[in-house]
Design a protein around this motif. Structure first.
Motif, PDB file in Angstrom:
ATOM      1  N   TYR A 140       0.849  -1.198   0.000  1.00  0.00           N
ATOM      2  CA  TYR A 140       0.000   0.000   0.000  1.00  0.00           C
ATOM      3  C   TYR A 140       0.884   1.248   0.000  1.00  0.00           C
ATOM      4  O   TYR A 140       2.076   1.187   0.325  1.00  0.00           O
ATOM      5  CB  TYR A 140      -0.945   0.006   1.203  1.00  0.00           C
ATOM      6  N   GLN A 190       1.171   9.998   3.547  1.00  0.00           N
ATOM      7  CA  GLN A 190      -0.023  10.836   3.587  1.00  0.00           C
ATOM      8  C   GLN A 190      -0.117  11.709   2.335  1.00  0.00           C
ATOM      9  O   GLN A 190       0.884  11.978   1.664  1.00  0.00           O
ATOM     10  CB  GLN A 190      -0.003  11.722   4.835  1.00  0.00           C
ATOM     11  N   PHE A 204      -6.336   0.442   0.411  1.00  0.00           N
ATOM     12  CA  PHE A 204      -5.997   1.674   1.124  1.00  0.00           C
ATOM     13  C   PHE A 204      -6.275   2.900   0.262  1.00  0.00           C
ATOM     14  O   PHE A 204      -6.688   3.936   0.782  1.00  0.00           O
ATOM     15  CB  PHE A 204      -4.519   1.670   1.537  1.00  0.00           C
ATOM     16  N   ASP A 211      -6.362   6.273  -1.378  1.00  0.00           N
ATOM     17  CA  ASP A 211      -5.856   7.550  -0.866  1.00  0.00           C
ATOM     18  C   ASP A 211      -6.380   7.840   0.537  1.00  0.00           C
ATOM     19  O   ASP A 211      -6.471   8.999   0.953  1.00  0.00           O
ATOM     20  CB  ASP A 211      -6.245   8.695  -1.810  1.00  0.00           C
ATOM     21  N   ASN A 212      -6.716   6.789   1.281  1.00  0.00           N
ATOM     22  CA  ASN A 212      -7.292   6.936   2.624  1.00  0.00           C
ATOM     23  C   ASN A 212      -6.245   6.809   3.721  1.00  0.00           C
ATOM     24  O   ASN A 212      -6.528   6.282   4.807  1.00  0.00           O
ATOM     25  CB  ASN A 212      -8.397   5.904   2.840  1.00  0.00           C
ATOM     26  N   GLN A 213      -5.029   7.306   3.444  1.00  0.00           N
ATOM     27  CA  GLN A 213      -3.951   7.195   4.425  1.00  0.00           C
ATOM     28  C   GLN A 213      -4.293   7.894   5.743  1.00  0.00           C
ATOM     29  O   GLN A 213      -3.848   7.449   6.809  1.00  0.00           O
ATOM     30  CB  GLN A 213      -2.652   7.771   3.853  1.00  0.00           C
ATOM     31  N   ALA A 214      -5.060   8.956   5.694  1.00  0.00           N
ATOM     32  CA  ALA A 214      -5.419   9.672   6.926  1.00  0.00           C
ATOM     33  C   ALA A 214      -6.136   8.756   7.904  1.00  0.00           C
ATOM     34  O   ALA A 214      -5.983   8.883   9.125  1.00  0.00           O
ATOM     35  CB  ALA A 214      -6.291  10.882   6.594  1.00  0.00           C
ATOM     36  N   ALA A 215      -6.908   7.804   7.377  1.00  0.00           N
ATOM     37  CA  ALA A 215      -7.644   6.865   8.233  1.00  0.00           C
ATOM     38  C   ALA A 215      -6.866   5.582   8.469  1.00  0.00           C
ATOM     39  O   ALA A 215      -6.952   4.987   9.552  1.00  0.00           O
ATOM     40  CB  ALA A 215      -8.992   6.532   7.602  1.00  0.00           C
ATOM     41  N   TYR A 216      -6.083   5.163   7.486  1.00  0.00           N
ATOM     42  CA  TYR A 216      -5.500   3.824   7.534  1.00  0.00           C
ATOM     43  C   TYR A 216      -4.017   3.768   7.886  1.00  0.00           C
ATOM     44  O   TYR A 216      -3.493   2.683   8.137  1.00  0.00           O
ATOM     45  CB  TYR A 216      -5.714   3.129   6.191  1.00  0.00           C
ATOM     46  N   GLY A 223      -6.689   0.493   9.574  1.00  0.00           N
ATOM     47  CA  GLY A 223      -5.938  -0.051   8.449  1.00  0.00           C
ATOM     48  C   GLY A 223      -5.701  -1.542   8.592  1.00  0.00           C
ATOM     49  O   GLY A 223      -5.792  -2.304   7.616  1.00  0.00           O
TER      50      GLY A 223
END
Length: 233
Positions: free
Chosen positions: A156, A160, A199, A201-206, A218
């Motif tokens: 992944y 961020q 994942f 572009d959901n790095q803020a959550a995962y 995540g």
């Protein structure tokens, strides 16, 4: 009358009677930075989440910092790994992340900020590195020890959206992950878990802020795609 009363503990499947899941790899299956210390694998890591959802006994052999060469060496030479795999009913593998991060760092340092040179060095180092040969050999060694299904996780994007490296990674990871897919497809009873797409572009959550490791959310995503890859849904 007393003999007809069965306690929940007695009626539940014993731990030894359960099928087993063995997790191999790096700090991601270990669950790095999810607990107060990193002395032992976190129960919030995806192998344990799969185990809890599918009633499997889990042996987590993930080691923070490991690269593909170290995993391969352990599979070839260490009885702890070989015995665990020989008794496994399911195997998950997450490896290659640290190899790729090292290549990114080296290319960045050697290019001195020149983007064209950075991309060129990145391609050269990926071609010269043994990461995929090591992973292919690790899969083969695992398969020689068990006929259990194996799920191989791809990579992944750990950066961020506010980090320029996010966009560098997005440019190179699809090609890298094609190789992971090919490794899975060319091996018997090996399936791909597509962490990159899951994942997105959901790095803020995962992904943990200021880190590259998965959050609890995540890890749940990784567990979900692993369960799907095994066909356990």
């Amino acid at each position: 009358m007393a003999t007809s009363i069965i306690s929940p503990a007695a009626s539940a499947k014993s731990d030894q009677a359960k099928e087993s899941l063995v997790a191999l790899g790096d700090s991601i299956p270990f669950g790095y930075n999810l607990g107060q210390t990193n002395q032992n694998p976190s129960k919030a890591a995806y192998p344990y989440l799969i185990g809890a959802e599918e009633d499997l006994r889990v042996r987590n052999l993930g080691i923070p910092g490991w690269q593909s060469e170290q995993l391969l060496g352990a599979l070839e030479d260490e009885q702890k790994y070989r015995q665990a795999i020989s008794h496994a009913d399911y195997v998950v593998i997450t490896i290659g992340n640290n190899d790729l991060l090292q290549i990114l760092r080296e290319a960045g340092e050697e290019s001195g900020g020149n983007q064209a040179q950075f991309q060129q060095l990145l391609v050269q180092k990926l071609q010269a590195d043994d990461v995929f040969a090591n992973i292919a050999a690790a899969i083969a060694e695992t398969r020689s020890l068990t006929d259990a299904p194996i799920v191989l996780y791809n990579v992944y994007n750990p950066f961020q959206l506010t980090d320029q490296l996010h966009y560098v990674a997005d440019a190179i990871l699809p090609g890298i992950n094609q190789t992971f897919a090919a490794l899975a497809a060319s091996s018997e009873n090996v399936y791909l878990a597509d962490a990159y797409t899951a994942f997105g572009d959901n790095q803020a959550a995962y992904v943990i802020q200021g880190d590259i490791h998965p959050t609890a959310a995540g890890q749940q995503v990784l567990a979900d795609i692993g369960i799907t890859a095994f066909g356990l849904e």
